[in-house]
Enzyme design. Structure first.
Site, mmCIF file in Angstrom:
data_model
loop_
_atom_site.group_PDB
_atom_site.id
_atom_site.type_symbol
_atom_site.label_atom_id
_atom_site.label_comp_id
_atom_site.label_asym_id
_atom_site.label_seq_id
_atom_site.Cartn_x
_atom_site.Cartn_y
_atom_site.Cartn_z
ATOM 1 N N GLY A 1 73.553 61.529 99.147
ATOM 2 C CA GLY A 1 73.231 61.398 97.729
ATOM 3 C C GLY A 1 74.416 61.221 96.805
ATOM 4 O O GLY A 1 74.331 61.518 95.615
ATOM 5 N N ASP B 1 72.936 50.516 96.640
ATOM 6 C CA ASP B 1 73.391 51.479 95.638
ATOM 7 C C ASP B 1 73.471 50.854 94.249
ATOM 8 O O ASP B 1 73.272 51.540 93.247
ATOM 9 C CB ASP B 1 74.756 52.049 96.022
ATOM 10 C CG ASP B 1 74.590 53.320 96.844
ATOM 11 O OD1 ASP B 1 73.789 54.174 96.432
ATOM 12 O OD2 ASP B 1 75.236 53.440 97.905
ATOM 13 N N PRO C 1 82.775 72.576 107.446
ATOM 14 C CA PRO C 1 82.966 71.118 107.332
ATOM 15 C C PRO C 1 83.351 70.699 105.910
ATOM 16 O O PRO C 1 84.195 69.819 105.732
ATOM 17 C CB PRO C 1 81.597 70.540 107.721
ATOM 18 C CG PRO C 1 80.876 71.619 108.427
ATOM 19 C CD PRO C 1 81.439 72.931 107.967
ATOM 20 N N GLN D 1 84.959 72.565 103.725
ATOM 21 C CA GLN D 1 86.364 72.968 103.520
ATOM 22 C C GLN D 1 87.302 71.927 104.129
ATOM 23 O O GLN D 1 88.303 71.532 103.526
ATOM 24 C CB GLN D 1 86.641 74.304 104.194
ATOM 25 C CG GLN D 1 85.970 75.501 103.546
ATOM 26 C CD GLN D 1 86.196 76.750 104.398
ATOM 27 O OE1 GLN D 1 87.255 76.946 104.968
ATOM 28 N NE2 GLN D 1 85.177 77.568 104.498
ATOM 29 N N LYS E 1 83.141 80.438 97.909
ATOM 30 C CA LYS E 1 83.938 80.383 99.138
ATOM 31 C C LYS E 1 84.610 79.008 99.261
ATOM 32 O O LYS E 1 85.808 78.912 99.552
ATOM 33 C CB LYS E 1 83.016 80.635 100.336
ATOM 34 C CG LYS E 1 83.742 80.735 101.638
ATOM 35 C CD LYS E 1 82.810 81.259 102.717
ATOM 36 C CE LYS E 1 83.481 81.252 104.066
ATOM 37 N NZ LYS E 1 82.528 81.537 105.132
ATOM 38 N N GLY F 1 61.120 38.474 102.569
ATOM 39 C CA GLY F 1 61.454 38.604 103.981
ATOM 40 C C GLY F 1 62.002 37.302 104.534
ATOM 41 O O GLY F 1 61.917 36.253 103.887
ATOM 42 N N CYS G 1 58.559 36.603 96.259
ATOM 43 C CA CYS G 1 59.387 35.659 97.008
ATOM 44 C C CYS G 1 58.655 35.141 98.251
ATOM 45 O O CYS G 1 57.799 34.281 98.133
ATOM 46 C CB CYS G 1 60.739 36.287 97.336
ATOM 47 S SG CYS G 1 61.989 35.036 97.634
ATOM 48 N N GLN H 1 55.473 32.374 98.889
ATOM 49 C CA GLN H 1 55.463 31.267 99.857
ATOM 50 C C GLN H 1 54.274 31.398 100.814
ATOM 51 O O GLN H 1 53.573 30.418 101.086
ATOM 52 C CB GLN H 1 56.782 31.257 100.630
ATOM 53 C CG GLN H 1 57.992 31.009 99.731
ATOM 54 C CD GLN H 1 59.320 31.072 100.469
ATOM 55 O OE1 GLN H 1 59.378 31.380 101.658
ATOM 56 N NE2 GLN H 1 60.413 30.785 99.766
ATOM 57 N N GLU I 1 60.638 27.311 107.411
ATOM 58 C CA GLU I 1 61.338 28.450 108.007
ATOM 59 C C GLU I 1 60.783 28.757 109.409
ATOM 60 O O GLU I 1 61.503 29.279 110.256
ATOM 61 C CB GLU I 1 61.210 29.678 107.090
ATOM 62 C CG GLU I 1 62.211 30.761 107.416
ATOM 63 C CD GLU I 1 62.265 31.874 106.360
ATOM 64 O OE1 GLU I 1 61.536 31.799 105.354
ATOM 65 O OE2 GLU I 1 63.046 32.816 106.564
ATOM 66 N N HIS J 1 62.450 37.853 92.563
ATOM 67 C CA HIS J 1 62.393 39.264 92.963
ATOM 68 C C HIS J 1 62.387 40.130 91.699
ATOM 69 O O HIS J 1 63.409 40.709 91.346
ATOM 70 C CB HIS J 1 63.612 39.628 93.809
ATOM 71 C CG HIS J 1 63.577 39.078 95.191
ATOM 72 N ND1 HIS J 1 62.873 39.680 96.209
ATOM 73 C CD2 HIS J 1 64.149 37.979 95.724
ATOM 74 C CE1 HIS J 1 63.021 38.976 97.324
ATOM 75 N NE2 HIS J 1 63.787 37.933 97.059
ATOM 76 N N GLU K 1 61.390 42.933 91.276
ATOM 77 C CA GLU K 1 61.686 44.351 91.567
ATOM 78 C C GLU K 1 63.137 44.710 91.234
ATOM 79 O O GLU K 1 63.438 45.853 90.928
ATOM 80 C CB GLU K 1 61.363 44.689 93.029
ATOM 81 C CG GLU K 1 62.217 44.031 94.096
ATOM 82 C CD GLU K 1 61.731 42.652 94.546
ATOM 83 O OE1 GLU K 1 60.975 42.012 93.787
ATOM 84 O OE2 GLU K 1 62.123 42.216 95.651
HETATM 85 N N1 GLN Z 1 62.687 33.516 103.680
HETATM 86 C C1 GLN Z 1 62.305 32.943 102.447
HETATM 87 C C2 GLN Z 1 63.355 31.983 101.908
HETATM 88 O O1 GLN Z 1 64.470 31.999 102.343
HETATM 89 C C3 GLN Z 1 61.994 34.012 101.429
HETATM 90 C C4 GLN Z 1 63.181 34.850 101.089
HETATM 91 C C5 GLN Z 1 62.829 36.136 100.406
HETATM 92 O O2 GLN Z 1 61.705 36.583 100.451
HETATM 93 N N2 GLN Z 1 63.797 36.749 99.794
HETATM 94 O O3 GLN Z 1 63.080 31.211 101.049
#
Ligand code: GLN
Length: 541
Positions: free
Chosen positions: A21, A76, A194, A196, A227, A360, A387, A391, A410, A519, A521
């Site tokens: 953490g 991070d 550890p 210390q 300590k 992915g 993403c 697709q 792909e 993305h 997120e």
């Molecule tokens: N594999 C897909 C691409 O390269 C999607 C990539 C992803 O989801 N970040 O376009």
């Protein structure tokens, strides 16, 4: 050398174990300082020899986080952005590989004029320059050193942060060490040795920390901190316990309770109270008892590993809290879902209130994701595609629209794929990107603008028609097949400003079926949840 004279620096190192953490502690301190009104920035120095994080296996290393300026970094940095609500950039990550690369390139081009190139001073000076660069315009800059003190690869970084104090003045630097104190079950004892030793190592490198955070599973007796202080030559007020806590977002409150605030106040010379109102509101929302639980199925290749999709799960959790519901997140194995036979994955999919298909790479699991999208389209199950999730939704729609062998180019990159004669590349390689499929840094990375169709669901969600989102992908929707995609139930609702790239699709007939090539997120914050996640969760209530 240091141009940003007003900046104060906080250096965070770890002892005993990594992964206890350090990043969250550092980010929590950043959040507190920000709540006091300062401009705070953060930087991660990672000692491994990779040049960037783009090619790292997400299972081993966690999610690859992308900055707005298109650098593939460590997860991070995602924590930093979530805790501090600021945008990291290419200067916020410094890897040994990148430093060596720069030094070697300079050496090869004669930039050292025949001098011997060494870890000290060349490597260390370059790290100092990177720290200075990353701290431009900020009041307080926090630098986290990855790994633990004593790791071979990390030594030049430790030397660099020691050296940095010579450059800017020790009073402008605060050193924080996060150490782990294990509980030995057989003897029912907390063991400080550890910690210390870790602090002794740090002292050996010339750094006596100003704060030591003692990480334990349960709150530890004060005597343990005392300590550690006694054996490490540190004042006992400076050794504070930070026990495990349910949610990382409560760590700032733990830090505040721990006595760290006084040390920070002394360091910056400001006794004002941080305004934690927004954090308190979020904490209250999150910890409240909710009457309703929504179940979300995350259709993924790597199941059960939170770190691999951490921005997605954090965005969903925060969206649930702000929607006053509990979230039951269910991992759905995409590969298992692809099988013809009834499976647990299929049952899970059917039982969820909504489906998320995250990003992915690679063939494995893609058919399962297509099946999830098809199921969502046909059963009006709320769907959020991120993403690869966009697709695969387009492939699903194109197949429904008559292209039986619609797929992504792909697929073809995999030896396991047998290409049917009438294969249709509904998702194809970006023009200009051919032949670079297996190398790093060749994707569409970072911020790209998109224009949303007026009257579309996404425009309503965003409440605007011009948006900017972060990207990380190689393939794009092939607009030659838009007719079939539309016939299969999806329309394009956002494109790049020149119309050449598909950025958003949605199913007009469904309650909530939205997918983006980006993305989102990466831009969702606990205190400012991304609208796509907020509205997705809302649609499940
Ligand atoms: N594999 C897909 C691409 O390269 C999607 C990539 C992803 O989801 N970040 O376009």
């Amino acid at each position: 050398m240091v141009k940003n004279k007003k900046c104060k620096y906080i250096f965070v190192t770890g002892g005993v174990l990594s992964g206890v953490g350090k990043g969250i502690t550092a980010a929590s301190m950043g959040a507190i300082l920000k709540a006091k009104g300062y401009k705070v920035t953060m930087q991660k120095c990672d000692p491994y020899l990779n040049v960037d994080a783009g090619l790292l296996n997400p299972v081993e290393h966690g999610e690859c986080y992308v900055t707005h300026d298109g650098v593939e970094t460590d997860l991070d940095l995602g924590h930093y952005e979530r805790f501090l609500d600021f945008e990291t950039n290419k200067y916020s990550i410094t890897l040994s590989g990148g430093i060596y690369k720069e030094l070697i390139e300079k050496e090869r081009s004669g930039g050292f004029h025949g001098k011997t190139v060494q870890l000290v001073p060349h490597f260390t000076n370059l790290v100092c320059e990177k720290i200075e660069r990353a701290s431009a315009n900020s009041d307080i800059h926090i630098v986290e050193i990855g790994g633990t003190v004593g790791d071979y690869e990390g030594l030049p970084f430790v030397e660099a942060i020691r050296l940095f104090a010579n450059k800017v003045g020790r009073r402008n630097c605060l050193y924080l060490s996060v150490v782990y104190v294990p509980f030995i079950n057989t003897s029912k004892e907390l063991k400080t040795k550890p910690a210390q030793n870790a602090l002794k190592d740090l002292r050996g490198f010339g750094i006596i920390p100003d704060i030591v955070c003692v990480r334990t599973e349960k709150p530890c007796p004060r005597a343990i901190c005392e300590k550690i202080a006694a054996f490490s030559g540190i004042s006992s007020d400076a050794v504070v316990n930070l026990p495990d806590i349910n949610s990382v977002y409560d760590v700032p409150f733990n830090v505040l309770k721990s006595g760290v605030l006084q040390i920070l106040n002394d360091f910056i010379g400001d006794d004002s109270e941080p305004d934690m109102t927004k954090w308190e509101e979020f904490s209250k929302k999150r910890n409240a008892k909710h009457d309703r639980t929504v179940t979300v199925g995350l259709v993924a290749k790597y199941v059960g590993n939170d770190d691999t999709y951490i921005c997605v799960t954090e965005a969903l959790k925060a969206a649930a809290a702000w929607n006053d519901v509990d979230l039951d997140l269910r991992w759905i194995n995409a590969e298992e879902l692809a099988s013809e036979a009834p499976s647990q994955a299929l049952e899970l999919l059917e039982s969820c209130d909504g489906i998320v298909v995250p990003g992915g790479f690679g063939l494995r699991g893609m058919e399962g994701k297509i099946k999830a999208a098809t199921y969502a389209l046909e059963n009006d199950k709320p769907y959020l595609g991120l993403c690869l999730g966009l697709q695969m939704a387009c492939v699903a729609a194109a197949r429904r629209g008559g292209l039986v062998h619609a797929g992504s180019e792909e697929f073809l990159a995999s030896e396991d794929y047998k290409k049917p004669r009438d294969f249709k590349n509904v998702i194809y390689i970006m023009p200009g990107q051919e032949g670079k499929e297996s190398t790093g840094g060749t994707m569409r990375l970072g911020d790209y603008p998109a224009v949303l169709d007026k009257g579309s669901k996404v425009a309503r969600i965003y409440r605007k028609t011009k948006v900017v989102e972060r990207h990380r992908h190689r393939y794009e929707v092939n607009q030659e097949y838009l007719l079939e995609i539309e016939r299969g139930g999806l329309v394009v609702s956002g494109t790049s400003p020149d119309g050449k790239l598909v950025e958003f699709v949605e199913a007009p007939k469904n309650k909530f079926f939205v997918a983006t090539q980006a993305h989102p997120e990466f831009k969702s914050r606990p205190l400012d949840v991304h609208p796509l996640f907020r509205e997705f969760i809302k649609s499940l209530k």
